[in-house]
Design an enzyme around this catalytic site. Structure first.
Site, PDB file in Angstrom:
ATOM      1  N   HIS A  96      47.142  24.569  56.482  1.00 52.15           N
ATOM      2  CA  HIS A  96      47.728  25.044  55.564  1.00 52.15           C
ATOM      3  C   HIS A  96      48.371  26.418  55.709  1.00 52.15           C
ATOM      4  O   HIS A  96      49.127  26.953  55.450  1.00 52.15           O
ATOM      5  CB  HIS A  96      46.742  25.041  54.108  1.00 52.15           C
ATOM      6  CG  HIS A  96      46.458  23.775  53.543  1.00 52.15           C
ATOM      7  ND1 HIS A  96      45.062  23.563  53.475  1.00 52.15           N
ATOM      8  CD2 HIS A  96      47.037  22.698  53.287  1.00 52.15           C
ATOM      9  CE1 HIS A  96      44.891  22.213  52.992  1.00 52.15           C
ATOM     10  NE2 HIS A  96      46.106  21.728  52.612  1.00 52.15           N
TER      11      HIS A  96
ATOM     12  N   LYS B  85      42.407  12.558  42.646  1.00 55.57           N
ATOM     13  CA  LYS B  85      41.424  13.036  43.853  1.00 55.57           C
ATOM     14  C   LYS B  85      40.319  13.366  43.259  1.00 55.57           C
ATOM     15  O   LYS B  85      40.160  13.882  42.107  1.00 55.57           O
ATOM     16  CB  LYS B  85      42.047  14.051  44.682  1.00 55.57           C
ATOM     17  CG  LYS B  85      43.191  13.633  45.594  1.00 55.57           C
ATOM     18  CD  LYS B  85      43.684  14.694  46.513  1.00 55.57           C
ATOM     19  CE  LYS B  85      44.750  14.436  47.554  1.00 55.57           C
ATOM     20  NZ  LYS B  85      45.235  15.336  48.030  1.00 55.57           N
TER      21      LYS B  85
ATOM     22  N   ARG C  37      52.977  16.383  58.658  1.00 56.00           N
ATOM     23  CA  ARG C  37      52.445  15.817  59.755  1.00 56.00           C
ATOM     24  C   ARG C  37      52.868  14.643  60.196  1.00 56.00           C
ATOM     25  O   ARG C  37      53.245  14.761  61.579  1.00 56.00           O
ATOM     26  CB  ARG C  37      50.926  15.871  59.452  1.00 56.00           C
ATOM     27  CG  ARG C  37      50.240  17.238  59.153  1.00 56.00           C
ATOM     28  CD  ARG C  37      48.764  17.286  58.380  1.00 56.00           C
ATOM     29  NE  ARG C  37      49.047  16.223  57.387  1.00 56.00           N
ATOM     30  CZ  ARG C  37      47.976  15.948  56.449  1.00 56.00           C
ATOM     31  NH1 ARG C  37      46.827  16.271  56.642  1.00 56.00           N
ATOM     32  NH2 ARG C  37      48.162  15.084  55.291  1.00 56.00           N
TER      33      ARG C  37
ATOM     34  N   SER D  19      42.427  18.252  54.933  1.00 55.22           N
ATOM     35  CA  SER D  19      41.023  18.586  54.180  1.00 55.22           C
ATOM     36  C   SER D  19      40.282  17.311  53.923  1.00 55.22           C
ATOM     37  O   SER D  19      39.029  17.497  53.868  1.00 55.22           O
ATOM     38  CB  SER D  19      41.677  19.156  52.649  1.00 55.22           C
ATOM     39  OG  SER D  19      42.418  20.369  52.861  1.00 55.22           O
TER      40      SER D  19
END
Ligand code: PNS
Length: 163
Positions: free
Chosen positions: A16, A40, A89, A126
């Protein structure tokens, strides 16, 4: 131009921070929006995530950090920002971000700029950091020291409660 770097940052990682620093080099001002994805379960509360992002970006003079409660496009409009910056990514990131970019463009006339993750952090997430940390593993390669310390404090709390 003002840009927004949105995310959950649970916790903020070197990946990040790489995207935020590169965005700060491209735009006059960057506001990091620390949001909540209702799907989440979070390790850190919003206030803790904001504090950790603030501390780890304090060396970047044109970066500020704020919690994101509602729609991202409203957050952007309130701050006069016309662009969102997202790190990408894998192809799966792209597929998801493309969908969000279309929504945010149609709903809020906000453009999205996608930055490829730097190769060194190109598979870091993460989620993986939380997974390793939940079993007491060392995550110091993936996050700044202050974040590693905060994770250790949090997971030690769990071990004391559960053990
Ligand atoms: O790091 P994440 O979990 O991918 O971040 C997701 C986040 C918080 C940036 C995203 O859920 C978000 O933008 N939430 C605000 C609500 C919104 O505007 N959603 C986009 C339209 S579907």
């Amino acid at each position: 131009m003002i840009a927004i770097c949105p995310g959950s940052f649970d916790p903020v990682t070197h990946g990040h921070l790489d995207v935020i620093a590169r965005a700060a080099g491209l735009f006059e001002e960057v506001v990091v929006a620390v949001g909540r994805n209702s799907a989440k379960n979070y390790l850190f509360e919003t206030g803790e995530r904001v504090a950790l992002v603030r501390e780890t970006t304090s060396h970047l003079p044109n970066v500020t950090v704020a919690p994101l409660d509602g729609l991202l496009v409203d957050f952007a409009r309130e701050r006069g920002a016309g662009v969102l910056v997202k790190g990408i990514r894998f192809a799966s990131d792209f597929d998801f971000e493309l969908q969000m970019a279309h929504i945010n463009q149609v709903v809020g006339s906000v453009e999205t700029v996608m930055l490829p993750a730097s190769s060194v952090w190109s598979t870091l997430s993460s989620t993986m950091v939380r997974e390793v940390a939940s079993f007491g593993g060392d995550v110091s390669a993936f996050v700044p020291e202050v974040v590693a310390l905060a994770i250790r404090r949090r997971t030690e709390g769990w071990e004391q409660r559960n053990g």
